[in-house]
Design a protein around this motif. Structure first.
Motif, PDB file in Angstrom:
ATOM      1  N   GLY A 114       6.362   3.889 -83.582  1.00  0.00           N
ATOM      2  CA  GLY A 114       7.135   4.316 -84.743  1.00  0.00           C
ATOM      3  C   GLY A 114       8.625   4.234 -84.476  1.00  0.00           C
ATOM      4  N   ILE A 115       9.410   4.395 -85.526  1.00  0.00           N
ATOM      5  CA  ILE A 115      10.875   4.399 -85.438  1.00  0.00           C
ATOM      6  C   ILE A 115      11.370   5.782 -85.840  1.00  0.00           C
ATOM      7  CG2 ILE A 115      13.000   3.425 -86.399  1.00  0.00           C
ATOM      8  CD1 ILE A 115      11.480   0.811 -86.800  1.00  0.00           C
ATOM      9  N   ARG A 116      12.290   6.335 -85.040  1.00  0.00           N
ATOM     10  CA  ARG A 116      12.806   7.675 -85.324  1.00  0.00           C
ATOM     11  C   ARG A 116      14.319   7.706 -85.172  1.00  0.00           C
ATOM     12  NH1 ARG A 116       8.668  11.663 -85.367  1.00  0.00           N
ATOM     13  NH2 ARG A 116      10.270  13.264 -85.412  1.00  0.00           N
ATOM     14  N   ASP A 117      14.950   8.579 -85.957  1.00  0.00           N
ATOM     15  CA  ASP A 117      16.373   8.857 -85.794  1.00  0.00           C
ATOM     16  C   ASP A 117      16.552   9.960 -84.755  1.00  0.00           C
ATOM     17  OD1 ASP A 117      17.234   7.055 -87.688  1.00  0.00           O
ATOM     18  OD2 ASP A 117      17.313   8.518 -89.311  1.00  0.00           O
ATOM     19  N   TYR A 118      17.447   9.731 -83.813  1.00  0.00           N
ATOM     20  CA  TYR A 118      17.816  10.757 -82.831  1.00  0.00           C
ATOM     21  C   TYR A 118      19.300  11.070 -82.974  1.00  0.00           C
ATOM     22  CZ  TYR A 118      13.449  11.053 -80.241  1.00  0.00           C
ATOM     23  OH  TYR A 118      12.147  11.298 -79.880  1.00  0.00           O
ATOM     24  N   PHE A 119      19.673  12.282 -82.532  1.00  0.00           N
ATOM     25  CA  PHE A 119      21.057  12.734 -82.684  1.00  0.00           C
ATOM     26  C   PHE A 119      21.575  13.326 -81.386  1.00  0.00           C
ATOM     27  CE2 PHE A 119      19.095  12.774 -86.826  1.00  0.00           C
ATOM     28  CZ  PHE A 119      20.052  12.238 -87.647  1.00  0.00           C
ATOM     29  N   LEU A 120      22.864  13.078 -81.128  1.00  0.00           N
ATOM     30  CA  LEU A 120      23.588  13.664 -80.002  1.00  0.00           C
ATOM     31  C   LEU A 120      24.790  14.431 -80.555  1.00  0.00           C
ATOM     32  CD1 LEU A 120      23.624  10.796 -77.347  1.00  0.00           C
ATOM     33  CD2 LEU A 120      22.640  13.073 -77.020  1.00  0.00           C
ATOM     34  N   LEU A 121      25.050  15.614 -80.028  1.00  0.00           N
ATOM     35  CA  LEU A 121      26.143  16.454 -80.500  1.00  0.00           C
ATOM     36  C   LEU A 121      27.239  16.555 -79.448  1.00  0.00           C
ATOM     37  CD1 LEU A 121      23.935  19.423 -81.801  1.00  0.00           C
ATOM     38  CD2 LEU A 121      24.553  17.324 -83.015  1.00  0.00           C
ATOM     39  N   ASP A 122      28.482  16.655 -79.897  1.00  0.00           N
ATOM     40  CA  ASP A 122      29.571  16.803 -78.937  1.00  0.00           C
ATOM     41  C   ASP A 122      29.855  18.271 -78.622  1.00  0.00           C
ATOM     42  OD1 ASP A 122      30.951  17.687 -81.204  1.00  0.00           O
ATOM     43  OD2 ASP A 122      32.828  16.752 -80.570  1.00  0.00           O
ATOM     44  N   ASP A 123      29.133  19.181 -79.275  1.00  0.00           N
ATOM     45  CA  ASP A 123      29.303  20.609 -79.022  1.00  0.00           C
ATOM     46  C   ASP A 123      28.084  21.336 -79.610  1.00  0.00           C
ATOM     47  OD1 ASP A 123      30.339  23.000 -78.196  1.00  0.00           O
ATOM     48  OD2 ASP A 123      32.262  22.786 -79.215  1.00  0.00           O
ATOM     49  N   ALA A 124      28.160  22.651 -79.647  1.00  0.00           N
ATOM     50  CA  ALA A 124      27.030  23.444 -80.123  1.00  0.00           C
ATOM     51  C   ALA A 124      26.893  23.404 -81.643  1.00  0.00           C
ATOM     52  CB  ALA A 124      27.190  24.896 -79.665  1.00  0.00           C
ATOM     53  N   ILE A 125      25.663  23.616 -82.110  1.00  0.00           N
ATOM     54  CA  ILE A 125      25.402  23.887 -83.518  1.00  0.00           C
ATOM     55  C   ILE A 125      25.575  25.386 -83.725  1.00  0.00           C
ATOM     56  CG2 ILE A 125      23.461  24.233 -85.111  1.00  0.00           C
ATOM     57  CD1 ILE A 125      22.526  21.468 -84.560  1.00  0.00           C
ATOM     58  N   THR A 126      26.197  25.779 -84.824  1.00  0.00           N
ATOM     59  CA  THR A 126      26.380  27.201 -85.114  1.00  0.00           C
ATOM     60  C   THR A 126      25.438  27.624 -86.228  1.00  0.00           C
ATOM     61  OG1 THR A 126      28.723  26.977 -84.528  1.00  0.00           O
ATOM     62  CG2 THR A 126      28.047  29.007 -85.621  1.00  0.00           C
ATOM     63  N   ILE A 127      24.652  28.637 -85.965  1.00  0.00           N
ATOM     64  CA  ILE A 127      23.672  29.138 -86.926  1.00  0.00           C
ATOM     65  C   ILE A 127      24.123  30.501 -87.447  1.00  0.00           C
ATOM     66  CG2 ILE A 127      21.314  30.021 -87.157  1.00  0.00           C
ATOM     67  CD1 ILE A 127      20.456  27.875 -85.154  1.00  0.00           C
ATOM     68  N   PHE A 128      24.006  30.683 -88.752  1.00  0.00           N
ATOM     69  CA  PHE A 128      24.334  31.959 -89.385  1.00  0.00           C
ATOM     70  C   PHE A 128      23.075  32.482 -90.075  1.00  0.00           C
ATOM     71  CE2 PHE A 128      28.179  29.481 -89.119  1.00  0.00           C
ATOM     72  CZ  PHE A 128      29.127  30.395 -88.665  1.00  0.00           C
ATOM     73  N   VAL A 129      22.696  33.728 -89.772  1.00  0.00           N
ATOM     74  CA  VAL A 129      21.496  34.333 -90.340  1.00  0.00           C
ATOM     75  C   VAL A 129      21.855  35.699 -90.916  1.00  0.00           C
ATOM     76  CG1 VAL A 129      19.099  34.975 -89.943  1.00  0.00           C
ATOM     77  CG2 VAL A 129      20.165  33.249 -88.499  1.00  0.00           C
ATOM     78  N   GLN A 130      21.484  35.934 -92.177  1.00  0.00           N
ATOM     79  CA  GLN A 130      21.688  37.241 -92.785  1.00  0.00           C
ATOM     80  C   GLN A 130      20.372  38.011 -92.735  1.00  0.00           C
ATOM     81  OE1 GLN A 130      22.065  37.772 -97.063  1.00  0.00           O
ATOM     82  NE2 GLN A 130      23.956  38.927 -96.782  1.00  0.00           N
ATOM     83  N   ILE A 131      20.398  39.161 -92.097  1.00  0.00           N
ATOM     84  CA  ILE A 131      19.169  39.921 -91.859  1.00  0.00           C
ATOM     85  C   ILE A 131      19.368  41.392 -92.201  1.00  0.00           C
ATOM     86  CG2 ILE A 131      18.293  38.397 -90.055  1.00  0.00           C
ATOM     87  CD1 ILE A 131      19.516  40.348 -88.027  1.00  0.00           C
ATOM     88  N   PRO A 132      18.277  42.146 -92.387  1.00  0.00           N
ATOM     89  CA  PRO A 132      18.390  43.596 -92.599  1.00  0.00           C
ATOM     90  C   PRO A 132      19.062  44.253 -91.402  1.00  0.00           C
ATOM     91  CG  PRO A 132      16.197  42.824 -93.182  1.00  0.00           C
ATOM     92  CD  PRO A 132      16.879  41.675 -92.515  1.00  0.00           C
ATOM     93  N   ALA A 133      19.879  45.292 -91.662  1.00  0.00           N
ATOM     94  CA  ALA A 133      20.641  45.941 -90.600  1.00  0.00           C
ATOM     95  C   ALA A 133      19.756  46.506 -89.499  1.00  0.00           C
ATOM     96  CB  ALA A 133      21.512  47.048 -91.200  1.00  0.00           C
ATOM     97  N   ASP A 134      18.557  46.943 -89.859  1.00  0.00           N
ATOM     98  CA  ASP A 134      17.674  47.533 -88.844  1.00  0.00           C
ATOM     99  C   ASP A 134      16.970  46.485 -87.989  1.00  0.00           C
ATOM    100  OD1 ASP A 134      16.068  46.601 -90.889  1.00  0.00           O
ATOM    101  OD2 ASP A 134      14.643  48.264 -90.771  1.00  0.00           O
ATOM    102  N   LYS A 135      17.218  45.193 -88.252  1.00  0.00           N
ATOM    103  CA  LYS A 135      16.603  44.123 -87.467  1.00  0.00           C
ATOM    104  C   LYS A 135      17.615  43.398 -86.586  1.00  0.00           C
ATOM    105  CE  LYS A 135      12.715  44.830 -89.676  1.00  0.00           C
ATOM    106  NZ  LYS A 135      11.599  45.562 -89.015  1.00  0.00           N
TER     107      LYS A 135
END
Length: 251
Positions: A114-135
């Motif tokens: 098969g053929i697939r796309d691959y990716f290289l990053l020059d730095d970190a990915i930043t993830i933002f998650v909104q969660i309940p305060a008690d978690k």
């Protein structure tokens, strides 16, 4: 007027008691995320993981570190409708490869190509998650324990996790659903060479057993699959590669 005021208060209260967490995820090598419904033989990829991938990673991490499927089920139930955003680094390289793999099937190893796309990053990915305060503490620990983000080849680790205010969110670098963009913003983004990708997310109707690899029912996953405009512009490209640069989303 009383009824209208009640609706407004209720809408506001939905955001109360919630906290935004920011996590920096660094990848050990190239990774490949196949877009939803893309052919396995020609897998068009996404340079960022989908919201569903991030949420299911946290569920998987909870199961692995606690040794309890029930713990993962509990995390799934309150995490599935949480807001998740992913911001790529300033530069991303995409390259396309031809793969020959061995897949187990009926007690044998069968050759698959098969053929697939691959990716290289020059730095970190930043993830933002909104969660309940008690978690907050639960999710902080899960993020710090993440060792892969979705696919087995996406080896990674978390540099750190911090709590941030709503005003600190980099909205200009958040992927946006095409249906939410104005016609002018969409045309502007396409004219600038910005990427469009299909991403998936969990919904209120998503069920834990829809993702259980041991006897689950995929029809119960109830994923939302939507096209997004990504904050990445194709700067240079060749036949099997492209250099992508992060840019603000058009208004």
């Amino acid at each position: 007027m009383g009824r209208r005021r009640k609706v407004e208060v209720t809408g506001k209260s939905l955001e109360e008691g919630k906290v935004w967490l920011k996590a920096e995820i660094e990848f050990a090598s190239a990774f490949s995320y196949r877009q939803p419904d893309a052919s396995a033989q020609f897998a068009i990829g996404s340079p960022i993981p989908s919201p569903a991938t991030i949420k299911l990673t946290l569920v998987d991490t909870a199961i692995r570190w606690n040794g309890s499927v029930e713990t993962g089920r509990q995390v799934f139930d309150w995490l599935k409708t949480c807001k998740v955003q992913c911001v790529p680094p300033e530069k991303v390289v995409r390259f396309r490869v031809f793969l020959k793999r061995l897949k187990p099937r009926e007690g044998q190893l069968l050759e698959s190509t098969g053929i697939r796309d691959y990716f290289l990053l020059d730095d970190a990915i930043t993830i933002f998650v909104q969660i309940p305060a008690d978690k907050v503490e639960v999710v902080k620990q899960l993020l710090l324990k993440v060792r892969k983000l979705g696919t087995s080849d996406s080896l990674c680790w978390c540099r750190g996790v911090t709590e941030i205010e709503e005003s600190e969110l980099p909205h200009e670098f958040f992927a946006r659903k095409l249906e939410e963009l104005s016609e002018n913003a969409l045309q502007q983004g396409i004219a600038q060479g910005m990427l469009v990708a299909r991403l998936s997310d969990l919904t209120n109707r998503s069920e834990f057993d829809g993702f259980n690899p041991f006897g689950g029912n995929s029809r119960r996953a109830n994923l939302e699959k939507t096209s997004y405009l990504l904050p990445l512009q194709m700067e240079r490209y060749g036949e099997t590669w492209a250099l992508l640069r992060r840019v603000p989303m058009p208004r």
